[in-house]
Every structure is written in structure tokens, then in C-alpha cells.
Design an enzyme around this catalytic site. Structure first.
Site, mmCIF file in Angstrom:
data_model
loop_
_atom_site.group_PDB
_atom_site.id
_atom_site.type_symbol
_atom_site.label_atom_id
_atom_site.label_comp_id
_atom_site.label_asym_id
_atom_site.label_seq_id
_atom_site.Cartn_x
_atom_site.Cartn_y
_atom_site.Cartn_z
ATOM 1 N N GLU A 146 0.846 -1.197 0.000
ATOM 2 C CA GLU A 146 0.000 0.000 0.000
ATOM 3 C C GLU A 146 0.880 1.245 0.000
ATOM 4 O O GLU A 146 1.959 1.250 0.596
ATOM 5 C CB GLU A 146 -0.914 -0.001 1.223
ATOM 6 C CG GLU A 146 -1.929 -1.137 1.213
ATOM 7 C CD GLU A 146 -2.906 -1.080 2.375
ATOM 8 O OE1 GLU A 146 -2.882 -0.079 3.148
ATOM 9 O OE2 GLU A 146 -3.704 -2.015 2.540
ATOM 10 N N HIS A 171 -8.321 1.150 1.675
ATOM 11 C CA HIS A 171 -8.112 0.985 3.125
ATOM 12 C C HIS A 171 -9.026 1.938 3.917
ATOM 13 O O HIS A 171 -8.567 2.767 4.702
ATOM 14 C CB HIS A 171 -6.640 1.231 3.492
ATOM 15 C CG HIS A 171 -6.237 0.502 4.743
ATOM 16 N ND1 HIS A 171 -4.991 -0.029 4.919
ATOM 17 C CD2 HIS A 171 -6.922 0.213 5.875
ATOM 18 C CE1 HIS A 171 -4.916 -0.612 6.113
ATOM 19 N NE2 HIS A 171 -6.084 -0.474 6.715
#
Length: 526
Positions: free
Chosen positions: A262, A280
Site C-alpha cells: 500500500e 483501506h
């Protein structure tokens, strides 16, 4: 006045709470992105409240001679060097439960999105296509939801799913049958969950045992047409294996909020029409952000002003007077708990801590908390010495203390016995010059330090085994630091704890288990 920094965007409520306690608050949401400015501000700060942008590295901690507490508004502490903070005597706190409802609700939203293909239908309708027949959906009513992990967030998801009249099954090595019945959840093996569930949702921490828990082997046995949801941690799913399962139709669709790397950009799964993706967002609601900000402000204020400790990740509840006597035994308890926790097979039903000798006269609660925390740590990322007993109680784990003031061979010994669905494991330790050592595993005498990377072996006591093991380790280019042996009887079962120099690698367990004398092999890390 006591000074506290807020270096990320926490909101005015956190500032208000700290000021109401007569704390000098330096609030600068941009501070966490400016290393030089943060380093300067830390020179006279006693506390700091952060989110994920601020990086409390060892260098930053070294620049903060007055710092007493680091508070993370949220669960993850990857941006904090906990080891450096502990060495500097700084408490590290988080708010492990502030995001639970929000993350659970996001999971349910993702499940609805998969079942009814809402994101795809929205995009199509906005293009004036009106493809009603293309987006035929599925009902959730009567379907089976399989939870991999049924802790705090997983239990909330279970409750919400039951309200939708879904059947909920769960795989959780730390959930007892009694607690599962109380939740109205059927406890099953991972394989049975994969073959039965219409929807599979992950709610477990990411560690060596859970990494890639949904990989190629899992997708080979998964119920055809199942849906997969991950709002927990990237890395729990092997993304290449998921892509293959989507390609051949074994998996009907997936909803992902977290990723192996990420921020995730140009991800291979983003091109799949039957995959729903979000960046997220599990904890991203106004209520959750306010909750964690308020909680961490209160925790920091309580710690700095009264010494009260809540949700500390690196310290037990111990007074300054008790610390010198308790610390060595707390350290011993952590080592023994970690050993049993890493070797425990199946749901933990009970943990017994036995104090023998002089240690039986000391305050036991901090030691018990340290033991329980270490036993549960491999499966519960949020567990610590402060919340360990609560989390154990929530899972129906019985905690027992036994005390005797006699210890035949040592001044004091500490024993930990863990009962699981598969049996019991008991270990005993003592202090050698103040340092923790293990002196017995079940009925086998064996003396060893517990540190670094270790290989645990149960094997047949036959000639040639050590030579074969040594050759296997040599082929893997692994150096043996210490080799500690014990056995029940000549020619019977033997145990070994072997310290290895393997900071960046993992011992070749498959090759070791293939040795004819080996009955059990596991890698332990301390």
C-alpha cells in the site's frame, strides 16, 4: 506545564481534552511530515499523539529526552519503533477497539456490494446503459458466512450477519467451543470453512502463521462460486493465487480494502469486473476517527498525570517500587508464554501459571498478564499485558494461578501450562544470574536460553540424527549458535532447542521434517 504534541490530524476534541487537564498542547497536523521540525519539537515534549503520518523512528525517539508516552490514535503501530521506545522507557499506547464497529460495518458493506454488484451497476447506470439484466445479484438471506478470525471485529461482523439471517461459521484457533456457542457461531476447521462458506471474510492479524492463509492450497478446496472479503490486513491473501481463482471461476468475486503493498496503484486485480476495491477505508468514518482521538487523548493525560496505564503495548502495570523485583520474572513469564503460544495447536482452553519458591511471595498479576499476553500474541495482534486477561476472558480461556513457597532445585521457578483442543503443553523456567532460562518441557529436563531464531524439535533418540540435522542446516547455510538437548529415556523421544543465526531467513522446515527421526519441528522467534 506538561507538554504534549499532536503531530497528525486528530481533531479539536483531542486538544480540548488535554487542555482541560491543564496540559500544554502543541497542535500542528503538518508536523509529522516535517522530520526536522518534529525533531525540534520533541526536545521538550513529554507526550505525543499521532496517527500514521508521523514516524516515531529510533532517531526521533533519541531526539526526545523528556518523552514518556507515545499515543497512536488507531490500532497499527508500524510507524513506531517499539523496541527503541521500550529501551528509552517510553510507554507506547494505541486504541485497539476504537475502529471495531466501523471496520465491521465496512465488511458488511463490501459483502452487500459483492452480492448485489452495486459498484458495477452504479458505474454502468451513470453511463446511461441501463443494463438491468447484466447485474443479477445474490441474496444474503440463508447464506453461510465463514469468518477466519472471530475476535473483536469478527464477532461484530458475526452479530450483524446473524441479523441478516445468515448462518455463521468460524475458524479461530483461540476461540473455545463454549465461547462460539455463546456467540451463536459454529466453530469449524479452516478446510471445512473453505468448503462450506458462500462468503469468506478475514478478521485476523498478519503474522507468520496467517500470512497467505488464503493461498493456492486454500483456493483449490474453496467452495465453487464463493466470495472473498478482506478488510483486515494485506498479505492474508496470496493475490496471485486469488487472481488465478477468479480467472478459472472457483471464486465468484472478491472485495478488498487492504493489499500486500500500500498504497496500491495499478494493481492487477483492479481490472477484474467482479472485484470491489476500496483504499483501506475500514476505519474511515467520522465517528471512528473521533473515538480514537478522544481515547488516545484521555489515555495520554491519565498516564502523564496519574500514572494509569491503558492499552500499553510495551509495559505491564507495575509500580516503581515493585519494578526491580518483578521485572526479571515478568521477562521470564513472557519467554515461557511466547514458547507455549508459538507451539500451541488449536483453541486455547486454559492457561495455568504456577509460582514456586520466593517468586510466590511477589505480586503475581503483572507476571500472569505477561504470560497470558505472550501465549495469545501469535493470534491476537492487539493483545498486551494490559488487555490480555480481558481478551482471554472474552474467548472463554480459563486462567489459573497456583502457588507454593517450596522449589526443590531453584530459589524460584515459574511454570506455564497451556491446555488446547489437542492436549496440554507445560514448560518451566528459572532465573540464572537474573536471566531467563527454560529448565523443563513437559517431563523432559532441558536447559536453554530463549532468544532470537530457534528451532524446536521432537525426534526419536537414535544415532545419526544430529549428523543428519547438521547436514540439513549446513545445506541451508544456517549456523548453529547453541544446541540444547533433553530426552525422556534412552532410545525414546528427545527434545531439542537450537538457536540459529537466521535474521533474514527461515530454517528449511520441509527438509527437516523429512528426516526419518523427526516427529515435530517448528521455528520459534523471541
Amino acid at each position: 506545564m506538561t507538554k504534549v504534541l499532536i503531530s497528525d490530524a486528530l481533531g479539536e476534541d483531542a486538544v480540548r481534552i488535554l487542555k482541560a487537564r491543564d496540559i500544554d498542547v502543541h497542535f500542528d497536523p503538518a508536523l509529522g511530515k516535517d522530520d526536522a521540525a518534529l525533531r525540534e519539537a520533541l526536545k521538550d515534549a513529554e507526550g505525543i499523539a499521532i496517527r500514521s503520518a508521523t514516524k516515531m523512528t529510533a532517531e526521533m525517539i533519541a531526539a526526545a529526552p523528556k518523552l514518556k508516552v507515545i499515543g497512536r490514535a488507531g490500532i497499527g503501530v508500524d510507524n513506531i519503533d517499539i523496541e527503541a521506545a521500550t529501551a528509552a522507557g517510553i510507554a507506547v499506547m494505541n486504541t485497539p477497539f476504537g475502529n471495531a464497529v466501523t471496520t465491521a460495518e465496512h465488511t458488511i458493506a463490501m459483502m452487500f456490494s459483492l452480492a448485489r454488484r452495486i459498484p458495477q451497476a452504479d458505474a454502468s447506470t451513470r453511463q446511461s446503459k441501463w443494463e438491468k439484466s447484466k447485474f443479477m445479484g445474490r441474496e444474503l438471506f440463508g447464506k453461510t458466512l465463514g469468518l477466519i478470525g472471530a475476535g473483536n471485529i469478527g464477532s461484530i461482523v458475526a452479530s450483524r450477519a446473524q441479523g441478516l439471517k445468515m448462518k455463521v461459521i468460524a475458524f479461530d484457533p483461540f476461540l473455545t467451543e463454549e465461547k462460539a456457542q455463546e456467540m451463536g457461531v459454529e466453530l469449524v476447521s479452516l478446510n471445512k470453512l473453505l468448503t462450506r462458506a458462500d462468503f469468506i471474510s478475514l478478521h485476523t492479524p498478519l503474522n507468520d502463521k496467517t500470512r497467505g492463509i488464503l493461498g493456492r492450497e486454500a483456493f483449490e478446496v474453496i467452495r465453487p462460486g464463493a466470495f472473498v472479503i478482506n478488510c483486515a490486513r494485506g498479505g492474508l491473501i496470496d493475490e496471485d493465487a486469488l487472481a488465478e481463482a477468479l480467472d478459472d471461476g472457483r471464486v465468484a468475486g472478491a472485495a478488498l480494502d487492504v493489499y500486500e503493498t500500500e498504497p496500491a496503484k495499478d494493481h492487477k486485480l483492479f481490472s477484474y469486473e467482479n472485484v470491489v476495491v476500496t483504499p483501506h477505508l475500514g476505519a474511515s468514518t467520522q465517528e471512528a476517527q473521533e473515538n480514537v482521538a478522544v481515547q488516545i487523548a484521555e489515555q495520554i493525560a491519565d498516564y502523564l498525570l496519574t500514572g494509569a496505564v491503558q492499552n500499553a503495548l510495551n509495559m505491564p502495570s507495575v509500580t516503581a517500587e515493585e519494578a526491580p523485583q518483578l521485572r526479571p520474572f515478568i521477562n521470564l513469564g513472557e519467554k515461557l508464554g511466547s514458547l507455549t503460544g508459538q507451539l500451541a495447536d488449536g483453541a486455547v482452553k486454559g492457561i495455568t501459571v504456577r509460582f514456586a519458591g520466593q517468586v510466590a511471595k511477589l505480586k503475581s498479576a503483572p507476571i500472569v498478564s505477561a504470560v497470558v499476553s505472550s501465549v495469545l500474541k501469535p493470534q491476537l495482534a492487539t493483545v498486551n499485558a494490559v488487555n490480555a486477561l480481558t481478551l482471554a476472558k472474552d474467548r472463554g480461556v480459563k486462567i489459573t494461578e497456583e502457588k507454593t513457597e517450596t522449589s526443590p532445585n531453584f530459589g524460584s521457578t515459574l511454570s506455564v501450562r497451556v491446555e488446547t483442543a489437542s492436549g496440554t503443553l507445560s514448560v518451566t523456567g528459572a532465573l540464572f544470574g537474573g536471566e531467563p532460562r527454560i529448565v523443563r518441557i513437559d517431563d523432559v529436563r532441558l536447559e536453554a536460553s530463549l532468544s532470537g531464531c530457534m528451532l524446536y524439535l521432537v525426534n526419536e533418540d537414535k544415532p545419526g540424527f544430529i549428523a543428519a540435522l547438521g547436514e540439513t542446516l549446513r545445506e541451508a547455510d544456517l549456523n548453529v549458535a547453541t544446541f540444547n538437548l533433553g530426552r525422556r529415556a534412552e532410545g525414546g523421544e528427545a527434545l531439542a532447542l537450537i538457536a540459529l543465526d537466521c535474521p533474514d531467513g527461515t530454517p528449511p522446515l520441509d527438509a527437516i521434517r523429512a528426516l526419518p527421526q523427526v516427529r515435530q519441528a517448528a521455528v520459534l522467534r523471541f
